[in-house]
Every structure is written in structure tokens, then in C-alpha cells.
Design a protein around this motif. Structure first.
Motif, PDB file in Angstrom:
ATOM      1  N   GLN A   1       1.304   3.497  -3.205  1.00 20.10           N
ATOM      2  CA  GLN A   1       0.361   4.571  -2.863  1.00 20.10           C
ATOM      3  C   GLN A   1      -1.087   4.148  -3.148  1.00 20.10           C
ATOM      4  O   GLN A   1      -1.838   4.825  -3.842  1.00 20.10           O
ATOM      5  N   LEU A   2      -1.481   3.019  -2.566  1.00 20.55           N
ATOM      6  CA  LEU A   2      -2.825   2.487  -2.734  1.00 20.55           C
ATOM      7  C   LEU A   2      -3.642   2.703  -1.473  1.00 20.55           C
ATOM      8  O   LEU A   2      -3.130   2.563  -0.358  1.00 20.55           O
ATOM      9  N   ASP A   3      -4.936   3.043  -1.630  1.00 20.96           N
ATOM     10  CA  ASP A   3      -5.819   3.153  -0.472  1.00 20.96           C
ATOM     11  C   ASP A   3      -6.491   1.803  -0.213  1.00 20.96           C
ATOM     12  O   ASP A   3      -6.282   0.832  -0.943  1.00 20.96           O
ATOM     13  N   ASN A   4      -7.335   1.749   0.816  1.00 23.13           N
ATOM     14  CA  ASN A   4      -7.965   0.474   1.188  1.00 23.13           C
ATOM     15  C   ASN A   4      -8.891  -0.053   0.104  1.00 23.13           C
ATOM     16  O   ASN A   4      -8.985  -1.269  -0.103  1.00 23.13           O
ATOM     17  N   THR A   5      -9.591   0.838  -0.588  1.00 23.51           N
ATOM     18  CA  THR A   5     -10.484   0.410  -1.653  1.00 23.51           C
ATOM     19  C   THR A   5      -9.705  -0.260  -2.776  1.00 23.51           C
ATOM     20  O   THR A   5     -10.106  -1.312  -3.307  1.00 23.51           O
ATOM     21  N   GLN A   6      -8.576   0.318  -3.154  1.00 27.11           N
ATOM     22  CA  GLN A   6      -7.752  -0.278  -4.207  1.00 27.11           C
ATOM     23  C   GLN A   6      -7.171  -1.619  -3.772  1.00 27.11           C
ATOM     24  O   GLN A   6      -7.116  -2.569  -4.560  1.00 27.11           O
TER      25      GLN A   6
ATOM     26  N   GLY B   1       0.805  -1.222   0.000  1.00 25.64           N
ATOM     27  CA  GLY B   1       0.000   0.000   0.000  1.00 25.64           C
ATOM     28  C   GLY B   1       0.834   1.266   0.000  1.00 25.64           C
ATOM     29  O   GLY B   1       0.692   2.117  -0.895  1.00 25.64           O
TER      30      GLY B   1
ATOM     31  N   ASP C   1     -12.417   2.928   4.254  1.00 25.75           N
ATOM     32  CA  ASP C   1     -12.006   4.290   3.909  1.00 25.75           C
ATOM     33  C   ASP C   1     -12.986   5.328   4.427  1.00 25.75           C
ATOM     34  O   ASP C   1     -12.600   6.427   4.819  1.00 25.75           O
TER      35      ASP C   1
END
Length: 438
Positions: free
Chosen positions: A53-58, A49, A378
Motif C-alpha cells: 500500500q505504497l504511493d508513488n512518493t513512497q 506498491g 502523485d
């Protein structure tokens, strides 16, 4: 050479049981490797992550896309195997093991979300055929009174190799070598297991030459069964729970617990071990106590697992209570996808039934649940993802209340000791899991 007019000798009960145990052992590892490549990435999320640079949804979508592609390929290739390869499952299992292992190794090459998503989709498409074909082969080769146990042992492989080992291995390797080095290393076991399957798995000629082969019309035939439909609802909930919980429980503990990372990794490994034992314990209990009551208990425990984590995440010893719940919960999926449906349809439709349930549950549960849980995390925090998992367990419990029992509690314990040789001489039943007691 056999003597004319003399029937060939039947294999002894000991030899038949040895072949059965060999097949179950091989498939234990084959299924485990598939789930290692599928779920092991979740334990690298704390490293992937921030790096990409990934958020929880991704992060949730990297699990969902695998489930969606898994679902489509599972039913397509299962039917392809039966229709065009005469039921010869060995070729597809070996080929799939080789290809998805190589694809899993490529995860470490991803430079952004899009590349990671494409690679994960390829992994799902290549892994799809494996589990339904493995379980149909095991179900066909199992003696009647050991079928639930054998199906559970195979699923235990997915829990031990796919859930118990990754928390320690993936975390430690990510810390020491970096997360990108983990995935090429994960490809090697799959290639070894593919070789072992190629050498030791014996294709069943009787199955391959059977006159009735599942066809696309059989999808409709299995869906008219009340039990299959109800188990489909439960399977959607349980697959959704498995993917959402596996994706976000490690993140929840990492971000909210005061426990050390080593302690958290140990607890997560115990979850995997508990799940592995549960995959054998609950189906084995259901062989004797009945499918429905054991399934209801397992579904209830599934709903309670994330609640226990929410309440006990700061305390190492009390947190082990959630591991005990997992011990009872893990077998729910085996009973919902394999045991009850396999005993609710004619034997030639078992593989199709397994594939249909896996496809539906992966699309609706596996495809949506991780993304929904990520969006909830998120928007409302990771605790919302845990409550979502609890709700999925509750949905399985409700569906199970309306299931019709396929294997009532045994009233004659000695029937469980029926010799395999005698069982082989019995005429085939349209519903192989049902027994008649006198």
C-alpha cells in the motif's frame, strides 16, 4: 630469480593487454551486479506498491534513500581504502559485493514502508564503495587510447545486468513466484561474482605503494577545477534522470500505454541493451572526436528520450525510436563522471574525483530526483515525472556547453594504434587523458 645488474623484462604488450581485458571483464560483471540489486526493484514496483500500500512518493523514496546512503559511503570508503589500506581496493570490493548481495535478498522480507526503507538504505551504504573503486582500478590499468572505451564497458555492465535483464526477469518471476521470491534469488549472482573477483583480480602494487595518497583535503583540490564543477552539475542531472526515469518510466507505460505487458517489458529491456551499447559507443567516439561534442549530443538525446515516450507510448514500432535515442544518450554519464574529470585532475586524484562526483550527484540528483518525480506524479500524473526527466537532460546539456575540452579530436588516426608497450614506457602525465600531436 633476476640476475644482478639486469633489469627485469617488461611484460609483453600482448600479456599486458590480456590482463587489462581480464580486469575490465571482471569489473563489467561486478558493476552490473551492484546495479541489478540497486535498480531491479523498480520493475517490481507494480507488485510491491499494491501489496504494501505504497504511493508513488513512497516508491520514489525507496530509490532516493539508496542513493543518499550510496553517496555518503562511496566517498568515505574510497578515501578509507586509499588512506588506511594503501589503495588496496580488492578487499573492499569483494566485501561489499558479499554484504550488499545478502542485504538485497532481505528486501523480500519487508512488511511495510519503514522496513523497506531501512533495507534499501543498508543496500546503498554497502554498495557505495564499489563503483568509484572499480572505475579507478580500470582507469589506472587501461592503456591511454582505450581508457574511454574501458570505462564505458564497465558502465555497460550496469546497463545490461542492471537495466536490460530486470524488466523481463523481475516481471516474469514476480508473476510466477511473487515479488518476495525475486530478491533472495538476486543475491546468488553477487556472491558468485565476489568469489571471481577474489580469485582473478590482481591488486596493483605500484598503485598501493604510491607515495601520494588522496586525503580529505583533496576534496577541495578537485572542486577548484572548472571541468569538475561543471561535470558535477551534469552528473547531478544525469544521475537524477537515471533514477527518476528508471523508477517511473515502467509505471508510466504500465498505466498509460495500450501495449501488452509483454511488449512493454521487451521495450524496457531494449532500453537497457541500448543503454549498454551507448555506454561504450559514446565514450569510444569521444576518444576520437573529442569529449565535449559527443557529450553534448548524448545530453541532448537524454532530454529527448522521455519526450519520445510521452509521444509514442501507444505504438510499439515508433516507440523503438526512443530506444535509438537511448543508444546515444547513455554514454553521457560515463563522460561526465569519469572521462572528462579523470583527464582534468592529476592522476593520483582520479579516484577521489570519481568518488566526490558520485557522492554529490547521488545526494543532490539521486537523493532528490526520484522523490520529486514521485511527488509530481502523485500531484499531476505520471506524465509530469517524464517531463521532469526531460528537464534534467536539458540541464546536463547546458552544463556541457561550458566544459573545456580535455581530448581534442584526433588529427593523426595512426596514434590510436600506438602499441601498449610503447605507451607504458612514456613518462606519466599530470593530465593523463591529454595528448600532444605534432
Amino acid at each position: 630469480m633476476s640476475t644482478p645488474g639486469v633489469a627485469p623484462k617488461r611484460p609483453s604488450a600482448q600479456a599486458a593487454r590480456s590482463r587489462e581485458n581480464t580486469l575490465v571483464t571482471i569489473m563489467f560483471f561486478a558493476a552490473g551486479i551492484a546495479f541489478l540489486d540497486r535498480f531491479g526493484i523498480a520493475y517490481a514496483f507494480p507488485y510491491i506498491g499494491p501489496d504494501l500500500q505504497l504511493d508513488n512518493t513512497q516508491l520514489g523514496w525507496t530509490m532516493s534513500i539508496t542513493a543518499l546512503c550510496w553517496a555518503v559511503s562511496s566517498i568515505v570508503f574510497s578515501l578509507f581504502s586509499d588512506r588506511l589500506l594503501g589503495g588496496r581496493k580488492k578487499t573492499i570490493i569483494v566485501t561489499s559485493l558479499v554484504l550488499f548481495s545478502l542485504a538485497a535478498g532481505a528486501v523480500g522480507l519487508a512488511q511495510n514502508f519503514t522496513q523497506l526503507l531501512v533495507i534499501r538504505g543498508i543496500i546503498g551504504a554497502l554498495e557505495g564503495p564499489v563503483l568509484p573503486l572499480i572505475q579507478s582500478a580500470v582507469a589506472a590499468a587501461s592503456s591511454e587510447h582505450r581508457r574511454g572505451r574501458n570505462l564505458g564497458i564497465v558502465i555497460a555492465g550496469t546497463a545490461i545486468i542492471g537495466s536490460a535483464l530486470p524488466p523481463i526477469l523481475v516481471v516474469s518471476l514476480s508473476e510466477s513466484l511473487g515479488w518476495r521470491a525475486v530478491f533472495p534469488l538476486s543475491a546468488a549472482p553477487g556472491l558468485v561474482i565476489a568469489l571471481l573477483v577474489a580469485i582473478f583480480m590482481k591488486e596493483s602494487r605500484s598503485t598501493a605503494d604510491a607515495p601520494e595518497k588522496p586525503a580529505w583535503r583533496d576534496v577541495g583540490r578537485v572542486l577548484v577545477s572548472r571541468n569538475v564543477l561543471l561535470c558535477g552539475v551534469a552528473a547531478v542531472a544525469l544521475i537524477g534522470f537515471t533514477l527518476a526515469f528508471t523508477s517511473f518510466a515502467p509505471l508510466y507505460l504500465a498505466q498509460n500505454s495500450v501495449l501488452s505487458s509483454g511488449t512493454i517489458a521487451t521495450v524496457l529491456s531494449l532500453f537497457g541493451l541500448g543503454g549498454a551499447l551507448g555506454c561504450v559507443i559514446a565514450p569510444s567516439w569521444s576518444d576520437r572526436l573529442g569529449r565535449k561534442p559527443v557529450f553534448l549530443l548524448a545530453s541532448l538525446c537524454t532530454a529527448l528520450v522521455p519526450i519520445a515516450i510521452l509521444l509514442l507510448h501507444d505504438h510499439a514500432v515508433p516507440l523503438l525510436f526512443s530506444v535509438l535515442l537511448q543508444l546515444l544518450a547513455a554514454g553521457a554519464l560515463v563522460i561526465a563522471v569519469y572521462a572528462i574529470p579523470g583527464e582534468s585532475v592529476p592522476a593520483p586524484l582520479a579516484a577521489t574525483t570519481f568518488a566526490v562526483l558520485i557522492a554529490l550527484s547521488e545526494i543532490l540528483g539521486g537523493g532528490l530526483a526520484p522523490a520529486v518525480a514521485g511527488a509530481l506524479a502523485d500531484g499531476f500524473g505520471l506524465s509530469a515525472a517524464m517531463w521532469f526527466c526531460a528537464g534534467l537532460g536539458g540541464l546536463s546539456l547546458v552544463a556541457g556547453m561550458f566544459v573545456k575540452e580535455t581530448r581534442p579530436r584526433r588529427t593523426r588516426p595512426d596514434t590510436a594504434q600506438e602499441p601498449l608497450a610503447l605507451a607504458e614506457e612514456s613518462p606519466p602525465l599530470e593530465h593523463p587523458g591529454r595528448t600532444t600531436t605534432t
